[in-house]
Design a protein around this motif. Structure first.
Motif, mmCIF file in Angstrom:
data_model
loop_
_atom_site.group_PDB
_atom_site.id
_atom_site.type_symbol
_atom_site.label_atom_id
_atom_site.label_comp_id
_atom_site.label_asym_id
_atom_site.label_seq_id
_atom_site.Cartn_x
_atom_site.Cartn_y
_atom_site.Cartn_z
ATOM 1 N N LEU A 62 0.835 -1.202 0.000
ATOM 2 C CA LEU A 62 0.000 0.000 0.000
ATOM 3 C C LEU A 62 0.868 1.250 0.000
ATOM 4 C CD1 LEU A 62 -2.686 1.563 0.304
ATOM 5 C CD2 LEU A 62 -2.432 1.261 2.782
ATOM 6 N N ALA A 63 1.893 1.267 0.853
ATOM 7 C CA ALA A 63 2.768 2.432 0.917
ATOM 8 C C ALA A 63 3.436 2.693 -0.425
ATOM 9 C CB ALA A 63 3.817 2.232 2.009
ATOM 10 N N ALA A 64 3.879 1.606 -1.084
ATOM 11 C CA ALA A 64 4.511 1.768 -2.400
ATOM 12 C C ALA A 64 3.533 2.322 -3.423
ATOM 13 C CB ALA A 64 5.070 0.424 -2.867
ATOM 14 N N ALA A 65 2.285 1.836 -3.372
ATOM 15 C CA ALA A 65 1.268 2.328 -4.307
ATOM 16 C C ALA A 65 0.950 3.796 -4.044
ATOM 17 C CB ALA A 65 -0.001 1.475 -4.185
ATOM 18 N N ALA A 66 0.843 4.176 -2.764
ATOM 19 C CA ALA A 66 0.570 5.571 -2.424
ATOM 20 C C ALA A 66 1.732 6.469 -2.837
ATOM 21 C CB ALA A 66 0.302 5.697 -0.923
ATOM 22 N N TYR A 67 2.944 5.962 -2.657
ATOM 23 C CA TYR A 67 4.136 6.699 -3.064
ATOM 24 C C TYR A 67 4.063 7.010 -4.559
ATOM 25 C CZ TYR A 67 9.157 7.902 -2.657
ATOM 26 O OH TYR A 67 10.361 8.552 -2.624
ATOM 27 N N LEU A 68 3.724 5.989 -5.360
ATOM 28 C CA LEU A 68 3.639 6.190 -6.807
ATOM 29 C C LEU A 68 2.531 7.157 -7.189
ATOM 30 C CD1 LEU A 68 4.276 2.564 -8.137
ATOM 31 C CD2 LEU A 68 5.810 4.541 -8.290
ATOM 32 N N ARG A 69 1.400 7.110 -6.463
ATOM 33 C CA ARG A 69 0.296 8.036 -6.764
ATOM 34 C C ARG A 69 0.743 9.496 -6.607
ATOM 35 N NH1 ARG A 69 -4.967 5.606 -6.225
ATOM 36 N NH2 ARG A 69 -4.754 3.594 -7.296
ATOM 37 N N MET A 70 1.627 9.738 -5.641
ATOM 38 C CA MET A 70 2.050 11.117 -5.354
ATOM 39 C C MET A 70 3.437 11.436 -5.910
ATOM 40 S SD MET A 70 -0.585 12.195 -3.761
ATOM 41 C CE MET A 70 0.008 13.793 -3.180
ATOM 42 N N LEU A 71 4.029 10.502 -6.639
ATOM 43 C CA LEU A 71 5.419 10.610 -7.069
ATOM 44 C C LEU A 71 5.723 11.916 -7.787
ATOM 45 C CD1 LEU A 71 8.209 9.209 -7.451
ATOM 46 C CD2 LEU A 71 7.312 8.285 -9.600
ATOM 47 N N GLU A 72 4.861 12.311 -8.701
ATOM 48 C CA GLU A 72 5.149 13.481 -9.539
ATOM 49 C C GLU A 72 4.541 14.768 -9.009
ATOM 50 O OE1 GLU A 72 5.393 12.599 -13.947
ATOM 51 O OE2 GLU A 72 4.205 10.874 -13.282
ATOM 52 N N VAL A 73 3.879 14.695 -7.863
ATOM 53 C CA VAL A 73 3.353 15.911 -7.241
ATOM 54 C C VAL A 73 4.509 16.639 -6.573
ATOM 55 C CG1 VAL A 73 1.815 16.819 -5.470
ATOM 56 C CG2 VAL A 73 1.075 14.906 -6.896
ATOM 57 N N ASN A 74 4.640 17.935 -6.866
ATOM 58 C CA ASN A 74 5.769 18.722 -6.391
ATOM 59 C C ASN A 74 5.362 19.526 -5.154
ATOM 60 O OD1 ASN A 74 8.013 20.333 -6.032
ATOM 61 N ND2 ASN A 74 8.218 20.874 -8.189
ATOM 62 N N CYS A 75 6.066 19.275 -4.044
ATOM 63 C CA CYS A 75 5.762 19.978 -2.798
ATOM 64 C C CYS A 75 6.252 21.428 -2.797
ATOM 65 C CB CYS A 75 6.387 19.247 -1.621
ATOM 66 S SG CYS A 75 5.648 17.640 -1.268
ATOM 67 N N LEU A 76 6.846 21.874 -3.892
ATOM 68 C CA LEU A 76 7.362 23.245 -3.950
ATOM 69 C C LEU A 76 6.263 24.279 -3.754
ATOM 70 C CD1 LEU A 76 9.610 25.305 -4.605
ATOM 71 C CD2 LEU A 76 9.072 25.000 -7.021
ATOM 72 N N ASP A 77 5.083 24.056 -4.331
ATOM 73 C CA ASP A 77 4.026 25.075 -4.295
ATOM 74 C C ASP A 77 2.719 24.462 -3.792
ATOM 75 O OD1 ASP A 77 2.166 27.072 -4.688
ATOM 76 O OD2 ASP A 77 2.842 27.581 -6.712
ATOM 77 N N PRO A 78 2.369 24.668 -2.535
ATOM 78 C CA PRO A 78 1.137 24.081 -1.992
ATOM 79 C C PRO A 78 -0.129 24.682 -2.578
ATOM 80 C CG PRO A 78 2.168 25.547 -0.388
ATOM 81 C CD PRO A 78 3.132 25.409 -1.514
ATOM 82 N N THR A 79 -0.021 25.853 -3.216
ATOM 83 C CA THR A 79 -1.222 26.413 -3.854
ATOM 84 C C THR A 79 -1.493 25.737 -5.193
ATOM 85 O OG1 THR A 79 -0.011 28.191 -5.012
ATOM 86 C CG2 THR A 79 -0.743 28.629 -2.759
ATOM 87 N N ALA A 80 -0.446 25.172 -5.803
ATOM 88 C CA ALA A 80 -0.629 24.452 -7.061
ATOM 89 C C ALA A 80 -1.075 23.018 -6.819
ATOM 90 C CB ALA A 80 0.676 24.473 -7.871
ATOM 91 N N PHE A 81 -0.672 22.468 -5.671
ATOM 92 C CA PHE A 81 -0.985 21.077 -5.336
ATOM 93 C C PHE A 81 -1.586 21.026 -3.933
ATOM 94 C CE2 PHE A 81 2.703 21.082 -8.209
ATOM 95 C CZ PHE A 81 2.206 20.334 -9.262
#
Length: 493
Positions: A62-81
């Motif tokens: 489950l952790a690996a699957a969740a990791y992949l779901r969020m893999l390309e989400v960039n924490c740089l800008d919380p207003t964008a994501f």
């Protein structure tokens, strides 16, 4: 770049250069598997450091699957994501609820304990400007991440002693506070021996001087609450303690989340704001960072959130009970092996074992255990604390097999005897001017003491190296280790 004529189509040319044509996925994955062949195993409990295994495949998957779901989400800008804001609020809130805070407790999700500590130190420095270089007061058993933070942030570390039980001495911490002190540190527990510092007394001393107090609960913060639920004696250590202003807790340790996942909590929002960084002094996009990194994947955040919710309170209580029972059994079993004894009284599933017999060398035990498929982490002596072996116990630790391996390794180590270090080698290394030695020359020096880096394979025999390092001053150890790392990565061996 012209293709390497010696490389078949779709394969990597020598030296690590990119192939002219992309390689097939199957071949790349096969190569990763081959490269990992020399790695320590990350499952099964035979590596008693670095990895934490629940033994629950469904949770790992489950952790690996969740990791992949969020893999390309960039924490740089919380207003964008905005998903990262929602996930971080939930993760920080869950940690705060168990560590003396509540739903509104401010915190930051970070990449690991070092970053959490870095943020806590920065916040304390910026919240309390002083004349001259700021200082932090830490026990000698505090994690090197505090020294690293001070190095990066232009601060000084004042190290204070521990008592015979390896616990920080509150009076010594209080006496070390000066007008330049911006932070006092306590560990819950300290990593080397797994013992709890007297947090209440240290926090009170800091508060009376008007200085913030950080509790490093990176390794134990997510096991202590569950041990307390189980009726184990756990002294107050978290944000509920008067004077504690920040606390770090790693979720990729006893939270069993994939690396890197940690949380740093703050007693108030103003202190958390001092951990942030913003820069408007350029014509590009707005820069505001909660952590040390700017761009980073939200994969670890998603995986930590999934792991916390999949295990739940009951799962963590069960894992804590199993791990602590394993630690208790290991401590008793190790003490029954002739020549060995446990250092301190571990409050969490961390056990340190030393030898009082000159004929039984702990570094040789470590090598013998490695030859038997086990990794026992060697720890060098420091300020009167003897060299020892560190064991991190988890939900999958097979203590019967571990004790059998420890006893066998101890018998073999006794038969082999301590490493035969040339009498003048330590003195020569202590006097060595490393600036006059390039990486190739240093690799030759390593080869002379039995360390061969030419293959890049695991299972090195490190007893000789650790014995030499143990005989050197810490500053010399550091210089040698930096050169070792440089050689390892440059391929100059």
């Amino acid at each position: 770049m012209s293709p390497d004529p010696a490389s078949p189509p779709g394969t990597a040319p020598a030296g690590g250069a990119l192939p002219e044509d992309g390689r097939a996925a199957a071949g790349l994955l096969d190569e990763l598997d081959r490269l990992r062949g020399a790695d320590l195993p990350v499952r099964g409990g035979q590596v008693t450091a670095y990895v934490y295994d629940t033994g629950r495949d469904a949770v790992h998957d489950l952790a690996a699957a969740a990791y992949l779901r969020m893999l390309e989400v960039n924490c740089l800008d919380p207003t964008a994501f905005p998903s990262i804001v929602a996930l971080e609020r939930q993760v920080v809130g869950a940690v705060a609820e168990r560590l003396g805070g509540g739903p509104g407790t401010p915190g930051i999700f970070s990449s690991g304990g070092t970053e959490s500590i870095m943020l806590a130190v920065k916040a304390a420095r910026d919240a309390r400007p002083v004349d001259g270089r700021p200082e932090i007061v830490v026990p000698v058993t505090a994690h090197p991440a505090f020294h690293k933070a001070a190095h990066y942030l232009g601060m000084d570390v004042v190290a204070v002693p521990v008592d015979d039980a390896f616990r920080a001495v509150p009076a010594a911490a209080a006496a070390a506070i000066t007008s330049r002190t911006v932070l006092v540190v306590a560990s819950a527990p300290s990593y080397p021996q797994g013992v709890m510092d007297p947090v209440e007394e240290i926090a009170a001393a800091a508060a009376s001087a008007g200085v913030p107090c950080h509790v490093d609960a990176c390794v134990g913060g997510w096991v202590l609450p569950w041990l307390r639920d189980l009726g184990r004696p756990v002294p107050p250590f978290d944000l509920s303690v008067p004077g504690v202003t920040s606390l770090s807790c790693d979720l990729h340790k006893y939270g069993y989340a994939p690396k890197g996942a940690s949380v740093v909590l703050f007693a108030d929002e103003a202190l958390r704001r001092h951990a942030y960084f913003a820069s408007a002094a350029w014509p590009g996009y707005t820069v505001i960072n909660a952590g040390v990194q700017s761009s980073k994947s939200a994969g670890p955040l998603g995986a930590a959130w999934a792991t916390l919710n999949a295990l739940g309170a009951r799962g963590y209580r069960d894992l804590a009970a199993t791990a602590m029972a394993a630690a208790d059994r290991l401590a008793a079993g190790a003490a029954a092996i002739p020549g060995l004894r446990v250092l301190g009284e571990p409050a969490v599933p961390l056990v340190a074992v030393t030898s009082d017999d000159p004929a039984l060398d702990v570094f040789v035990i470590s090598d013998e255990a490695r030859a038997r498929g086990w990794y026992f982490q060697p720890q060098l002596s420091y300020r009167g604390i003897p060299a020892n072996l560190h064991f991190t116990l988890t939900g999958v630790s097979d203590v019967g097999a571990l004790l059998e391996a420890l006893e066998d390794a101890a018998k073999a180590a006794r038969a082999a005897g301590p490493p035969d270090v040339p009498a003048d080698l330590v003195d020569a290394l202590a006097a060595l001017d490393l600036d006059d030695l390039d990486d190739a020359g240093f690799a030759g020096l390593l080869s002379a003491v039995g360390v061969d880096l030419t293959t890049g394979a695991g299972d090195p025999e490190m007893a000789m190296v650790n014995t030499i390092l143990d005989a050197l001053p810490p500053a010399t150890r550091e210089d040698l280790l930096i050169r070792f790392l440089s050689v390892l990565y440059s391929g100059r061996a």
